[in-house]
Scaffold this active site. Structure first.
Site, PDB file in Angstrom:
ATOM      1  N   PHE B 404      57.460-119.033  73.786  1.00 12.57           N
ATOM      2  CA  PHE B 404      58.156-117.585  73.992  1.00 12.57           C
ATOM      3  C   PHE B 404      57.554-116.482  73.005  1.00 12.57           C
ATOM      4  CE2 PHE B 404      62.405-119.279  72.166  1.00 12.57           C
ATOM      5  CZ  PHE B 404      61.870-119.405  70.834  1.00 12.57           C
ATOM      6  N   GLU B 405      58.058-115.438  73.373  1.00 17.53           N
ATOM      7  CA  GLU B 405      57.442-114.087  72.522  1.00 17.53           C
ATOM      8  C   GLU B 405      55.871-113.849  72.830  1.00 17.53           C
ATOM      9  OE1 GLU B 405      59.638-111.713  71.385  1.00 17.53           O
ATOM     10  OE2 GLU B 405      61.456-113.082  71.596  1.00 17.53           O
TER      11      GLU B 405
END
Lengths: 257, 594
Positions: B404-405
């Site tokens: 994620f990110e």
């Protein structure tokens, strides 16, 4: 109410104790507020929040103790006093500390003084009672409950696991036992406010004390670690033989019977 | 631009410029307040969160909400919210330390991070005065919980490809939102969502959407591999009615918010990874000290020691990098004048300046964490595979961090691109430096490295920077604008740059510490730096070689390989011996120490 808390900076409970040159080695060790003094601080805050007044937290030590004083301020104490003895006192014992604190407190008209029951390092449990004696006020040790109603104070005291209920009056010194309360952590707003709260630093001179006045009454002869824990032994064979062997071992090896 | 700002270190400039160690922020520079904040966070996690972790892992999210409120009472939600909106307005170091210490709480730290970071910050940085007054006080106390809704089933890394739409109603009072946002952290209980949608199907924009607005609902709870203590659901928008004044920023400028928030999300993940890795290392060393095989604690075996030292050295480089980066933000923000310091867009700009560092931290730190938990399970042996052991959860919780990110692959690909942009815009004199280097290489003489403290490491960092310029320059020359199709090469360059940032951060931190308190008190730092620099340099050499071979041919290839040989010439340190020495201190302390 004029409230004072006596606080000591001690080794973190998780530190490993290392002895070097006959002294406990403090290099790189983490320090904390003596956990029993944390109960005292928490109780002081609760008393103040209920009855009003001001809390001053006091310690005797060196400038490193500023950090623990700031923590006490961050928890909610109003003022801090560091009596810095680094340059004046070489050997310090409970007498020294009590004498210095009593000298500081004698004209402060305290209503309530709180301290820890013992410090987890020295473990003497003497400073609190000695201060009360020197100030000529009553004291109750190892308390687990404190109620104040006007001048009347009702205390539950832990007596080796039993409880004793005591009535006393102010001014009073009490020492905190585990179970008195659940100390709060300093909140972030508390930490930020603590930066701006007054922290006064004093030396013996400021209290009109000479080195000789506070000279330790005890002498440390030797510092040593407890013996290393040996592996346990499980006895084998018939029960009767095991009992015999156990008794023999208790006599010859452990030398306890 | 004022003079003061020009004096600030430019983002990405570490690759071509050297900074003196006094200029970098290091964990040794934490103030007493920083330490107190860290301790309060740690105590909150240990005393309040961990006893409930099993319940949280079973999705009893009413407990998460209660814990977040408790955290709010302690001020642990308000660090990044200005004082005038009920927060504390602390420095970025403080909020970083909160994130680091929170990490031990596993999935709960993701709930916390999503709330204070990507959930609240879009409003802090880009909200109107009314929006800030309306939402921030409740977010700072935990009375309301925030979430961030960007990802969709069809758009992950390609965030701007979102299908969710927004259309102003006929009365002109409300936007009507339609679409689905997927894998939204805190969705199970969040009150406020920052949602991205395309106005009229075209203009990418951000909105503040409340859970209670008509047409807003959430799907069922996802069943995840890890971070089970956090709630993850789909946010469903069916003709959701969002008041016009809840548009965040301007229509069509949603990407500005999204990219800035991503920068922050990335460095914060890096910091969380440091906290997680420290804990994983600690429990692993403790286990190895107590576990006996062949009548010997397994920590006595040198192969176990090798693992401890490798983990700790890499962790040291990571920790040094992430706090150096936070220090860069802090330095830049402290030079903003009073008015600008209150302007969220200026704050976001101060962070965006270091977007390269944010990406580097993200992938380097999350891979450090993944490496540490992996070796952690390995050292635990079969027990590490059992759920009774904390390392088992740490292993599962770690995995998402690389995804994620922005996946680590995306973050790697971004790095050379950002450099190229900075070079073209004239922000960094990369081309000039590359040309200088070409001339220098023609007459490069092998350098004698002295045997002073850190001299070898300084030499390695210096040459690593030259290697990076050499390799990147060759790739740019050969492929020109088509370089972005050469993903393997871009990633090799990113890895070289990343290792340089980590090496230099460790080096500068150690140098600063030694200047302050001498070599004797910083032996462990010195060992980590020596070990890490040696191993990172070996990786750099391998990546450089692979890239040069892919980029050049014939005589130029031979020439460039020879240049690389010159730049990598050195007598390696005895890594095995250094690792044993570093491990001895770790085993004694039973935790990560510096």
């Amino acid at each position: 109410m004029n409230i004072f808390v006596l606080m000591k900076r001690t080794f973190d409970t998780e530190e490993k104790i290392v002895i070097a040159n006959g002294k406990v080695n403090e290099d790189g060790a983490e320090f904390i507020i003596n956990p029993y003094d944390e109960y005292a601080i928490e109780e002081a805050i609760q008393v103040r929040d209920k009855h009003g007044g001001e809390i001053t937290v006091i310690t005797v030590g060196n400038e490193d103790a500023e950090k623990e004083l700031r923590t006490a301020l961050a928890m909610g104490c109003d003022k801090a006093v560091l009596i810095n003895v680094e340059d004046d006192v070489e050997e310090q014992d409970q007498y020294t500390t009590a004498k210095i604190i009593a000298e500081y407190l004698k004209d402060k008209q305290p209503d309530l003084i709180l301290a820890g029951n013992v410090a987890i390092d020295g473990g003497s449990g003497q400073v609190g009672p000695r201060v009360a004696e020197l100030l000529g006020i009553s004291y109750v040790t190892t308390i687990t409950k404190l109620d104040i109603d006007g001048g009347k104070v009702t205390i539950v005291r832990d007596v080796e696991g039993d409880e004793e209920i005591i009535e006393a009056s102010l001014p009073l010194l009490v020492t905190a036992q585990q179970g008195l309360n659940e100390p709060r952590y300093p909140s972030l707003p508390g930490i930020m406010k603590a930066k701006k709260k007054p922290l006064e630093e004093l030396e013996l001179d400021d209290l009109d004390l000479e080195e000789d006045d506070v000279e330790a009454k005890t002498k440390t002869i030797e510092v040593f670690l407890p013996p290393k824990k040996e592996a346990g032994k499980i006895l084998q064979g018939e029960l009767a033989d095991q009992v015999k062997e156990l008794v023999t071992l208790l006599r010859t090896e452990a030398k306890v019977v | 631009m004022t003079k003061a700002v020009e004096n600030v270190i430019k983002g990405g400039s570490f690759l071509i410029e050297d900074v003196p160690c006094e200029r970098v922020f290091t964990p040794e520079d934490f103030t007493d307040e920083h330490k107190m904040i860290a301790k309060t966070t740690e105590e909150f996690v240990v005393n309040e969160v961990l006893p409930q972790l099993e319940h949280l892992e079973n999705h009893e999210f009413d407990r998460s909400v209660k814990l977040l409120k408790q955290a709010g009472e302690l001020g642990l939600l308000g660090a990044d919210v200005p004082e005038e909106y009920g927060g504390l307005g602390l420095d970025k170091i403080s909020s970083a330390l909160i994130a680091e210490k929170m990490a031990r709480a596993g999935g709960f730290s993701i709930s916390h991070g999503a709330h204070v970071g990507i959930g609240s910050l879009p409003i802090v940085l880009f909200g109107t005065e009314e929006q800030k007054q309306k939402y921030l006080p409740a977010l700072a106390t935990g009375e309301k919980i925030a979430a961030y809704a960007l990802t969709e089933p069809g758009s992950g890394s390609d965030a701007l490809g979102a299908k969710t739409t927004a259309k102003l109603n006929a009365e002109g009072t409300h936007y009507i939102l339609n679409g689905e946002k997927q894998w939204i952290t805190n969705a199970g209980f969040a009150d406020v969502f920052v949602v991205y949608a395309k106005v009229d199907g075209e203009h990418f924009s951000a909105f503040i959407v409340e859970r209670d607005f008509p047409g807003v609902s959430t799907g069922t709870e996802e069943k995840k591999m890890g971070i089970k203590s956090s709630s993850t659901r789909t946010l469903i928008l069916q003709d959701a009615l969002v008041p016009k004044e809840n548009l965040l920023g301007e229509v069509g400028k949603g990407h500005v918010i999204a990219f800035n928030i991503l920068n922050i999300g990335r460095y914060k993940l890096g910091i969380g990874a440091v906290g997680g890795a420290k804990r994983a290392l600690e429990i692993t060393i403790q286990y190895a000290n107590q576990r006996q095989q062949f009548k010997t604690p397994i920590s006595k075996f040198t192969l176990t020691q090798e693992k401890f030292a490798t983990m700790a050295s890499r962790l040291y480089a990571t920790e040094s990098s992430v706090y150096r980066t936070v220090g860069l933000f802090e330095e830049r923000m402290s030079q903003l004048d009073e008015e600008k310091a209150k302007d969220g867009k200026e704050i976001a700009k101060s962070i965006a300046e270091y977007a390269i560092e944010c990406s580097l931290n993200k992938f380097f730190a999350t891979e450090t964490l993944d490496y540490v938990v992996d070796e952690g399970v390995q050292i635990h042996g079969g027990y590490g595979f059992m759920q009774e052991y904390e390392i088992e959860r740490a292993y599962r919780d770690s995995r998402i961090n690389r995804i994620f990110e922005g996946t680590n692959e995306i973050n790697r690909l971004l790095v050379p691109g950002m450099y190229l942009r900075k070079a073209t815009k004239g922000e960094l004199p990369l081309l000039q430096k590359a040309q200088q280097l070409q001339e220098e290489l023609m007459m490069l003489m092998p350098e004698e490295v002295g045997d002073g403290v850190l001299e070898q490491e300084k030499y390695l960092v210096r040459n690593a920077k030259k290697i990076a310029l050499l390799v990147a320059g060759l790739a740019a020359q050969t492929f020109g604008p088509k370089l972005d199709k050469e993903q393997e090469i871009l990633v090799n360059i990113a890895d070289i740059v990343s290792n340089i940032y980590a090496m230099e951060s460790a080096l500068l931190r150690t140098e600063k510490a030694i200047q302050k308190s001498g070599v004797e008190k910083n032996k462990q730092k010195l060992l980590y730096t020596q070990i890490f620099c040696q191993e990172a340099f070996n990786e750099i050499e391998a990546h450089a070689k692979e890239t040069i071979v892919a980029v050049e041919q014939g005589d130029t290839l031979r020439m460039m390989l020879s240049a690389l040989r010159k730049l990598t010439r050195h007598t390696p340190i005895n890594v095995i011996a250094k690792k044993r020495e570093a491990a001895a201190a770790l085993i004694e302390a039973e935790r990560y120490i510096v």
